[in-house]
Write a protein that holds these residues in place. Structure first.
Motif, PDB file in Angstrom:
ATOM      1  N   GLY A 231     -13.502  -6.607   1.143  1.00 11.98           N
ATOM      2  CA  GLY A 231     -14.528  -5.663   0.335  1.00 11.98           C
ATOM      3  C   GLY A 231     -14.975  -6.119  -1.151  1.00 11.98           C
ATOM      4  O   GLY A 231     -15.491  -5.404  -1.713  1.00 11.98           O
TER       5      GLY A 231
ATOM      6  N   LEU B 285       0.706  -1.233   0.161  1.00 12.57           N
ATOM      7  CA  LEU B 285       0.119   0.040   0.092  1.00 12.57           C
ATOM      8  C   LEU B 285       1.040   1.241  -0.186  1.00 12.57           C
ATOM      9  O   LEU B 285       0.500   2.233  -0.667  1.00 12.57           O
ATOM     10  N   ARG B 286       2.044   1.174   0.861  1.00 16.64           N
ATOM     11  CA  ARG B 286       2.819   2.211   0.933  1.00 16.64           C
ATOM     12  C   ARG B 286       3.607   2.472  -0.704  1.00 16.64           C
ATOM     13  O   ARG B 286       3.883   3.673  -0.895  1.00 16.64           O
TER      14      ARG B 286
ATOM     15  N   ASN C 204      -0.410   8.413  -3.534  1.00 13.71           N
ATOM     16  CA  ASN C 204      -0.863   8.851  -5.219  1.00 13.71           C
ATOM     17  C   ASN C 204      -1.500  10.037  -5.274  1.00 13.71           C
ATOM     18  O   ASN C 204      -1.404  10.416  -6.450  1.00 13.71           O
TER      19      ASN C 204
ATOM     20  N   GLY D 247      -9.918   5.107   4.764  1.00 13.82           N
ATOM     21  CA  GLY D 247     -10.084   4.496   6.174  1.00 13.82           C
ATOM     22  C   GLY D 247     -11.217   4.931   6.835  1.00 13.82           C
ATOM     23  O   GLY D 247     -12.250   5.120   6.284  1.00 13.82           O
ATOM     24  N   ALA D 248     -11.029   4.593   8.159  1.00 12.53           N
ATOM     25  CA  ALA D 248     -12.272   4.949   8.921  1.00 12.53           C
ATOM     26  C   ALA D 248     -12.412   6.481   9.522  1.00 12.53           C
ATOM     27  O   ALA D 248     -11.430   6.966   9.711  1.00 12.53           O
TER      28      ALA D 248
ATOM     29  N   PHE E 234      -6.725  -0.972   7.516  1.00 10.24           N
ATOM     30  CA  PHE E 234      -6.771  -0.157   5.975  1.00 10.24           C
ATOM     31  C   PHE E 234      -8.205   0.156   5.496  1.00 10.24           C
ATOM     32  O   PHE E 234      -8.194   0.730   4.426  1.00 10.24           O
ATOM     33  N   GLY E 235      -9.404  -0.639   5.966  1.00 14.29           N
ATOM     34  CA  GLY E 235     -10.646  -0.401   5.553  1.00 14.29           C
ATOM     35  C   GLY E 235     -10.908  -1.528   4.475  1.00 14.29           C
ATOM     36  O   GLY E 235      -9.990  -1.924   3.780  1.00 14.29           O
TER      37      GLY E 235
ATOM     38  N   ASP F 215      -3.632   0.353  -4.432  1.00 15.81           N
ATOM     39  CA  ASP F 215      -4.955   0.691  -3.868  1.00 15.81           C
ATOM     40  C   ASP F 215      -5.800  -0.338  -3.038  1.00 15.81           C
ATOM     41  O   ASP F 215      -6.474  -0.339  -2.153  1.00 15.81           O
ATOM     42  N   LYS F 216      -5.506  -1.522  -3.580  1.00 13.31           N
ATOM     43  CA  LYS F 216      -6.239  -2.611  -2.812  1.00 13.31           C
ATOM     44  C   LYS F 216      -5.173  -3.784  -2.906  1.00 13.31           C
ATOM     45  O   LYS F 216      -4.091  -3.869  -3.569  1.00 13.31           O
TER      46      LYS F 216
ATOM     47  N   MET G 100     -18.169   0.744  -5.418  1.00 12.02           N
ATOM     48  CA  MET G 100     -16.786   0.463  -5.674  1.00 12.02           C
ATOM     49  C   MET G 100     -16.614   0.319  -7.294  1.00 12.02           C
ATOM     50  O   MET G 100     -17.349  -0.274  -8.020  1.00 12.02           O
TER      51      MET G 100
ATOM     52  N   VAL H 218     -14.931   4.561  -4.171  1.00 11.50           N
ATOM     53  CA  VAL H 218     -14.716   3.497  -3.411  1.00 11.50           C
ATOM     54  C   VAL H 218     -15.213   3.947  -2.083  1.00 11.50           C
ATOM     55  O   VAL H 218     -14.444   4.725  -1.413  1.00 11.50           O
TER      56      VAL H 218
ATOM     57  N   LEU I  93      -9.803  -3.654   9.373  1.00  5.90           N
ATOM     58  CA  LEU I  93      -9.940  -2.653  10.547  1.00  5.90           C
ATOM     59  C   LEU I  93      -8.550  -1.571  10.258  1.00  5.90           C
ATOM     60  O   LEU I  93      -9.108  -0.648  10.478  1.00  5.90           O
TER      61      LEU I  93
ATOM     62  N   PRO J  19     -18.886  -1.909  -0.744  1.00  4.48           N
ATOM     63  CA  PRO J  19     -18.900  -0.366  -0.804  1.00  4.48           C
ATOM     64  C   PRO J  19     -19.343  -0.190  -2.427  1.00  4.48           C
ATOM     65  O   PRO J  19     -19.493  -1.056  -3.357  1.00  4.48           O
TER      66      PRO J  19
ATOM     67  N   LYS K 223      -7.267   8.872  -9.441  1.00  5.01           N
ATOM     68  CA  LYS K 223      -7.538   7.598  -9.837  1.00  5.01           C
ATOM     69  C   LYS K 223      -8.438   7.474 -10.870  1.00  5.01           C
ATOM     70  O   LYS K 223      -9.051   6.496 -11.245  1.00  5.01           O
TER      71      LYS K 223
ATOM     72  N   ASN L 124      -3.378   5.985   2.066  1.00  2.00           N
ATOM     73  CA  ASN L 124      -2.192   6.032   1.124  1.00  2.00           C
ATOM     74  C   ASN L 124      -2.250   7.507   0.394  1.00  2.00           C
ATOM     75  O   ASN L 124      -3.113   7.444  -0.321  1.00  2.00           O
TER      76      ASN L 124
ATOM     77  N   GLN M 108     -12.215  -1.782   1.769  1.00  2.00           N
ATOM     78  CA  GLN M 108     -12.365  -1.214   0.497  1.00  2.00           C
ATOM     79  C   GLN M 108     -10.895  -1.892  -0.149  1.00  2.00           C
ATOM     80  O   GLN M 108     -10.935  -2.120  -1.448  1.00  2.00           O
TER      81      GLN M 108
END
Lengths: 253, 201
Positions: A166, A93-94, B14, B47-48, A120-121, A98-99, B117, B143, A118, B115, B184, B11, A123
């Protein structure tokens, strides 16, 4: 409405895109970053990179590919192959993915799905399943299709969703690289039962196969490799065809 | 220089790459001094909701953002970053956001795949310089599992249809939000980011 997605899949080994049949007979195809740029400009909705290398040294080459790809394209992309831990998630991810898709590691330790969701989400957590039909039942395989886990594909998909995945990718081992069409029946069954997007993978040979799996198989996206890599099908033409046949796709790119 | 706020979630590389490729002078930072000096602030986010707000407080960024916005600086929230601009979210509980715009973040109905998405069409609700050169029906990449219920319909510049009208671009004066990921969203996304650049100049 949301469009159906077309996703080229790039299997990467030692910094090169390769392609096999039924997970075997690997052939060299192209430079991954160049191919990713080409697809990004020519209608792909998303990309998937699978790291099929084994050694740690090759793993670093792969991360470098991910970084360079992220710098060069502006569509989403997923990473799969060899992801076993939260640290592995963080690393790709870094690097710009995206997934992240997990397969064997999720079977061995299902909590990984929840932990990643939890952190990273949901998605970005994709549950990838290698599946094969044995008699009447579709079973989940791991280790590149070598080991039958005895898990039922439909049950595993439902469990994965509950744990926080997701998205689900269904790779049909029997169809992979054979170009005789996707496995429609199981794709439809799983797509109807879960409330997360389902990506069909394995078996694309002609445009009609995509239409069938998106319409009858009710997949939210269709993934393919060699038909795109060898330019047997151009995504632009495929999308025109799908649109004419009543499938909503993104055509302005 | 534009400041892309780094508050330890998601992230953001990007977002930086996209702005950088467009020739922006961008920095990723959580330093108040740099943010105060910037010509615009980007609030990314994946994220959350609760974690994101907690992190903004932890990095002492909530007041910093408010002060800069009050001074008229452009603030641009992307995805979760857009949701944070509003009063409240119902994501796994009930959490206060930055409250810079009025409205609440709610979950999609269970009859839909969540989601939300993939690529969906932008439909303009009004004309605005953000959507200059964008045609109705151009696609952008979403997303998310929660969406905005806006209080002021006038804040909505464009929406997408996903069973409900999903606010996709919002704006009130110098505060802008995009629910999808422009970085994106291919060519359309780049056009939108260029429009933002014009507004900063």
């Amino acid at each position: 409405m949301l469009t159906k997605r077309i996703i080229p899949c790039l299997d990467v080994d030692k910094g090169r895109v390769v392609k096999g049949k039924k997970f075997k007979d690997i052939k060299d195809v192209a430079d991954p970053v160049e191919l990713a740029k080409y697809y990004s400009k020519n209608g792909a909705d998303e990309l998937v990179f699978y790291d099929i290398t084994a050694s740690n040294e090759d793993r670093d080459i792969f991360i470098d590919v991910v970084e360079r790809t992220a710098e060069n394209i502006n569509i989403p992309f997923a990473i799969g192959g060899g992801i076993r831990s939260i640290e592995d998630f963080s690393k790709v991810l870094r690097a710009g993915a995206d997934k992240v898709s997990i397969n064997s590691a999720a079977v061995k330790r299902p909590e990984l799905i929840t932990e990643a969701a939890l952190k990273f989400g949901s998605q970005c957590v994709v549950l990838s399943m290698d599946i094969k039909k044995n008699g009447q039942s579709w079973d989940v395989y791991i280790n590149g299709g070598r080991i039958n886990t005895g898990l039922n594909a439909v049950e595993w998909a439902i469990k994965g969703e509950g744990l926080g995945a997701g998205e689900i990718v269904l790779n049909s081992i029997d169809s992979d690289g054979v170009k005789q069409g996707y496995s429609i029946e199981i794709t439809r069954r799983i797509s109807e039962i879960v409330k997360i997007p389902v990506v069909a993978s394995g078996g694309a040979g002609k445009k009609e196969d995509f239409l069938e799996v998106l319409k009858i198989g009710k997949a939210d996206a269709a993934l393919a490799a060699s038909v795109f890599h060898y330019k047997e099908i151009e995504i632009k033409d495929l999308k025109e065809y799908l649109y004419k046949n009543g499938v909503e796709v993104r055509r302005d790119f | 220089m534009i400041a892309i706020i780094d508050y330890g979630v998601g992230n953001i590389k990007n977002v930086y790459t996209a702005f950088n490729n467009l020739g922006f002078d961008a920095v990723i930072t959580s330093e108040k001094a740099l943010i105060d000096k910037s010509s615009a602030i980007i609030l990314p986010g994946v994220g959350a909701f609760k974690d994101a707000m907690d992190n903004l407080y932890k990095h002492h960024l909530v007041n910093c953002i408010r002060e800069n916005v009050d001074k008229g600086k452009l603030l641009f929230g992307i995805c979760l970053g857009m949701q944070l601009l509003f009063e409240k979210s119902h994501e796994d509980g009930e959490w206060n956001g930055l409250g810079l715009l009025e409205g609440e973040i709610v979950r999609f109905d269970d009859s839909l795949k969540v989601p939300h998405m993939g690529w969906n069409k932008l439909i303009k609700a009004k004309d605005d310089e953000i959507v200059k050169g964008i045609n109705n029906g151009e696609y952008v990449y979403f997303v998310h599992s929660y969406y905005l219920k806006a209080k002021n319909k006038d804040d909505i510049v464009a929406f997408s249809d996903y069973g409900v009208k999903v606010p996709a671009i919002v704006r009130r004066d110098n505060i802008i939000g995009m629910q999808f990921h422009p970085e994106k969203s291919g060519k359309t996304g780049m056009k939108l980011l260029k429009n933002i650049e014009e507004m900063i100049k």
